[in-house]
Design a protein around this motif. Structure first.
Motif, mmCIF file in Angstrom:
data_model
loop_
_atom_site.group_PDB
_atom_site.id
_atom_site.type_symbol
_atom_site.label_atom_id
_atom_site.label_comp_id
_atom_site.label_asym_id
_atom_site.label_seq_id
_atom_site.Cartn_x
_atom_site.Cartn_y
_atom_site.Cartn_z
ATOM 1 N N ILE A 133 0.842 -1.202 0.000
ATOM 2 C CA ILE A 133 0.000 0.000 0.000
ATOM 3 C C ILE A 133 0.875 1.249 0.000
ATOM 4 O O ILE A 133 0.584 2.229 -0.700
ATOM 5 C CB ILE A 133 -0.973 -0.015 1.194
ATOM 6 C CG1 ILE A 133 -1.990 -1.145 1.010
ATOM 7 C CG2 ILE A 133 -1.685 1.322 1.341
ATOM 8 C CD1 ILE A 133 -2.887 -1.367 2.195
ATOM 9 N N THR A 134 1.953 1.230 0.753
ATOM 10 C CA THR A 134 2.883 2.362 0.787
ATOM 11 C C THR A 134 3.521 2.570 -0.578
ATOM 12 O O THR A 134 3.652 3.711 -1.039
ATOM 13 C CB THR A 134 3.974 2.126 1.855
ATOM 14 O OG1 THR A 134 3.338 1.866 3.101
ATOM 15 C CG2 THR A 134 4.885 3.310 1.972
ATOM 16 N N TYR A 135 3.927 1.492 -1.241
ATOM 17 C CA TYR A 135 4.515 1.601 -2.573
ATOM 18 C C TYR A 135 3.517 2.174 -3.577
ATOM 19 O O TYR A 135 3.857 3.038 -4.381
ATOM 20 C CB TYR A 135 5.003 0.234 -3.062
ATOM 21 C CG TYR A 135 6.293 -0.220 -2.437
ATOM 22 C CD1 TYR A 135 7.287 0.677 -2.072
ATOM 23 C CD2 TYR A 135 6.528 -1.575 -2.218
ATOM 24 C CE1 TYR A 135 8.466 0.250 -1.499
ATOM 25 C CE2 TYR A 135 7.707 -2.016 -1.650
ATOM 26 C CZ TYR A 135 8.680 -1.095 -1.295
ATOM 27 O OH TYR A 135 9.838 -1.528 -0.736
ATOM 28 N N VAL A 136 2.292 1.703 -3.532
ATOM 29 C CA VAL A 136 1.259 2.203 -4.450
ATOM 30 C C VAL A 136 0.976 3.678 -4.177
ATOM 31 O O VAL A 136 0.837 4.480 -5.109
ATOM 32 C CB VAL A 136 -0.026 1.347 -4.338
ATOM 33 C CG1 VAL A 136 -1.189 1.994 -5.070
ATOM 34 C CG2 VAL A 136 0.230 -0.053 -4.855
ATOM 35 N N ALA A 137 0.893 4.052 -2.920
ATOM 36 C CA ALA A 137 0.640 5.455 -2.563
ATOM 37 C C ALA A 137 1.797 6.340 -3.011
ATOM 38 O O ALA A 137 1.588 7.440 -3.539
ATOM 39 C CB ALA A 137 0.410 5.581 -1.064
ATOM 40 N N ALA A 138 3.026 5.890 -2.812
ATOM 41 C CA ALA A 138 4.194 6.672 -3.228
ATOM 42 C C ALA A 138 4.237 6.790 -4.752
ATOM 43 O O ALA A 138 4.531 7.867 -5.295
ATOM 44 C CB ALA A 138 5.471 6.025 -2.705
#
Length: 100
Positions: A5-10
């Motif tokens: 989720i962090t990778y997608v948000a970034a």
């Protein structure tokens, strides 16, 4: 899962943030141009010599020429902005019309 989720948000932030920044700057520039055009139009209309002396063959005064030059430069800037960001310019025009 949190890492994904962090990778997608970034990744989304990297793709969307520059576009949002450009859109925000275009809105600010368009709003500034609208305010300047209204101020110049009011200054041109406030000049009583234009209304009282209807001799169209007379040479404009230095102040009138200066205001007309500013108005022409501003119109060119607005045309350039409108060609680059048409939807943003329409949105700012609609917003400024409601603010009158």
């Amino acid at each position: 899962m949190i890492l994904n989720i962090t990778y997608v948000a970034a990744f989304a932030a990297v793709l969307i943030a520059p576009r949002m920044l450009v859109a925000l700057l275009a809105i600010l520039i368009a709003a500034t141009l609208v305010c300047r055009s209204r101020r110049i139009a009011l200054l041109l209309l406030a000049d009583s010599s234009i209304r009282s002396d209807l001799n169209y063959d007379r040479k404009p005064s230095r102040a009138e020429r200066r205001l007309m030059r500013k108005s022409l430069r501003l119109a060119l800037d607005q045309t350039e902005l409108r060609s680059l960001f048409p939807s943003t310019a329409v949105w700012v025009d609609r917003w400024s019309g409601l603010a009158r």
